[in-house]
Design a protein around this motif. Structure first.
Motif, PDB file in Angstrom:
ATOM      1  N   ILE A 101       0.855  -1.190   0.000  1.00 54.63           N
ATOM      2  CA  ILE A 101       0.000   0.000   0.000  1.00 54.63           C
ATOM      3  C   ILE A 101       0.893   1.243   0.000  1.00 54.63           C
ATOM      4  N   PRO A 102       0.647   2.198  -0.882  1.00 55.74           N
ATOM      5  CA  PRO A 102       1.478   3.411  -0.878  1.00 55.74           C
ATOM      6  C   PRO A 102       1.250   4.236   0.387  1.00 55.74           C
ATOM      7  N   LEU A 103       2.327   4.776   0.913  1.00 60.41           N
ATOM      8  CA  LEU A 103       2.199   5.632   2.091  1.00 60.41           C
ATOM      9  C   LEU A 103       1.486   6.933   1.768  1.00 60.41           C
ATOM     10  N   LYS A 104       1.659   7.402   0.539  1.00 59.42           N
ATOM     11  CA  LYS A 104       1.011   8.630   0.080  1.00 59.42           C
ATOM     12  C   LYS A 104       0.257   8.324  -1.207  1.00 59.42           C
ATOM     13  N   PRO A 150      -3.116  14.217   4.128  1.00 57.78           N
ATOM     14  CA  PRO A 150      -2.653  15.425   4.814  1.00 57.78           C
ATOM     15  C   PRO A 150      -3.558  16.605   4.474  1.00 57.78           C
ATOM     16  N   GLY A 151      -3.860  17.398   5.478  1.00 62.22           N
ATOM     17  CA  GLY A 151      -4.790  18.501   5.302  1.00 62.22           C
ATOM     18  C   GLY A 151      -6.167  18.175   5.824  1.00 62.22           C
ATOM     19  N   GLN A 194       4.343  15.565   3.040  1.00 59.44           N
ATOM     20  CA  GLN A 194       3.829  16.445   2.018  1.00 59.44           C
ATOM     21  C   GLN A 194       3.709  17.844   2.585  1.00 59.44           C
ATOM     22  N   ASP A 195       3.879  18.857   1.731  1.00 58.21           N
ATOM     23  CA  ASP A 195       3.857  20.227   2.201  1.00 58.21           C
ATOM     24  C   ASP A 195       2.548  20.587   2.884  1.00 58.21           C
ATOM     25  N   ASP A 196       1.417  20.034   2.393  1.00 56.40           N
ATOM     26  CA  ASP A 196       0.137  20.436   2.957  1.00 56.40           C
ATOM     27  C   ASP A 196      -0.090  19.871   4.348  1.00 56.40           C
TER      28      ASP A 196
END
Length: 361
Positions: A101-104, A150-151, A194-196
């Protein structure tokens, strides 16, 4: 004291992932409980089926799934190990053993759905059909895996958050300046995120129950082991901690901790404000080899803690173990801070009395 172990749980209620180090952020360690499983009770409209949250307390089979993180590949692996003699149990024995599973995940093609945990809702993303089918084949009923990007965070309810009116009144400090910490939760921007993620609510949480961090001590774990007969060892991962400390002067002294400081002599020392006790349930009694409640001593942990650990007047019929925590910044610095096993930790604030948990679920 020092950090003995660090843990994350990429999918809530599956087995723990030990880490040698991680990064402190306002919403917890990176990748901790960004995913969660839901049982599909009815499909209904395609966009919003009826979902029941899955936690190991009510779905003991979740203890059969281990997780392994691979930061280089940007993914984590989930491995399902069927219980011994599972024939006829409803578990399909021919399901694949491991899935990646991708982390992001790429969320552009994922469907947004409304989910709720303990009455705290969020906008999450339903993962693809292949992953949902894999978990469905393992459990034997229809399952959806959802992702909290994220966010997106959940609101902290009750008196858990450091800035809650009831939470701040609930803590009487011994020799500490309360005003500097309960009003200064800052955002950190680790380079592996991630930046957000920096835009998330400083008092928001992922799919963790109540707070971004759960802190326990090895001395308290050792006390649980002493209660068990026949050489049975208490499994610290069943208590679902993020940070395990060793070197406390006695078991359960953390009941009175208001804050801890990591790397206290460093220019980059970090504080975790400890706001409430962690209320315990039957998940402590699950046998991870069978995916069912344990027999013998392994299935008696909750009962033995009931004897003298019902010390929180807000939840006086349940035992407590460990403290919920939120990141605070007393230095005014936004620098990224990595913590690792072996780092020094001090109690930077003590409370006169135990805190009182505000019931909200």
């Amino acid at each position: 004291m020092r950090i003995k172990q660090l843990y994350i749980y990429p999918i809530k209620s599956l087995r723990a992932v030990p880490l040698p180090q991680s990064v402190l952020t306002p919403t917890g360690f990176p990748y901790d409980r960004r995913f969660m499983l839901f049982k599909v009770e009815s499909d209904g409209p395609q966009s919003q089926p009826t979902l029941t949250r899955m936690t190991v307390t009510f779905f003991a089979q979740m203890g059969l799934f281990t997780q392994e993180i691979d930061l280089v590949q940007g993914l984590f692996k989930v491995t399902y190990t069927p219980p011994p003699l599972a024939t006829g149990s409803g578990v399909q024995m021919d399901c694949p053993r491991t899935v990646e599973i991708p982390l992001k995940p790429d969320t552009d093609t994922l469907e947004t759905i409304d989910v709720s945990l303990h009455g705290s809702g969020a906008k999450a993303m339903r993962m693809g059909q292949a992953l949902n089918d894999w978990f469905t084949s393992c459990f034997g009923w229809k399952v959806n895996l959802v992702y909290l990007p994220p966010g997106n965070t959940r609101k902290v309810l009750g008196n858990l958050a450091p800035n809650s009116v009831h939470g701040s009144k609930n803590q009487k400090a011994i020799g500490a300046n309360q005003s500097s910490w309960f009003s200064t939760l800052k955002s950190y921007v680790p380079n592996i995120l991630q930046d957000d993620e920096a835009k998330e609510d400083n008092e928001g949480i992922t799919f963790a129950d109540c707070a971004p961090y759960l802190v326990v001590t090895q001395e308290s774990i050792d006390d649980v082991t002493e209660r068990l007969v026949g050489g049975t060892q208490a499994d610290v991962t069943k208590f679902r901690p993020n940070i395990v400390l060793e070197g406390a002067t006695s078991a359960y002294e953390e009941d009175f901790w208001g804050a801890i400081s990591i790397l206290p002599e460093s220019d980059h020392s970090m504080d975790i404000v400890l706001t409430q006790n962690c209320i315990r349930c039957q998940s402590l009694d699950i046998d991870y080899t069978t995916g069912a409640f344990g027999k013998g001593e392994e299935g008696t942990v909750l009962k033995k803690l009931m004897r003298d650990r019902r010390v929180d007047q807000g939840k006086k019929y349940s035992p407590v173990f460990g403290r919920y925590g939120f990141l605070a910044d007393k230095n005014g610095s936004l620098a990224t801070q990595t913590v690792k096993i072996g780092d020094e930790v001090r109690v930077s604030k003590k409370n006169e009395d135990r805190t009182r948990f505000c019931t909200y679920f």
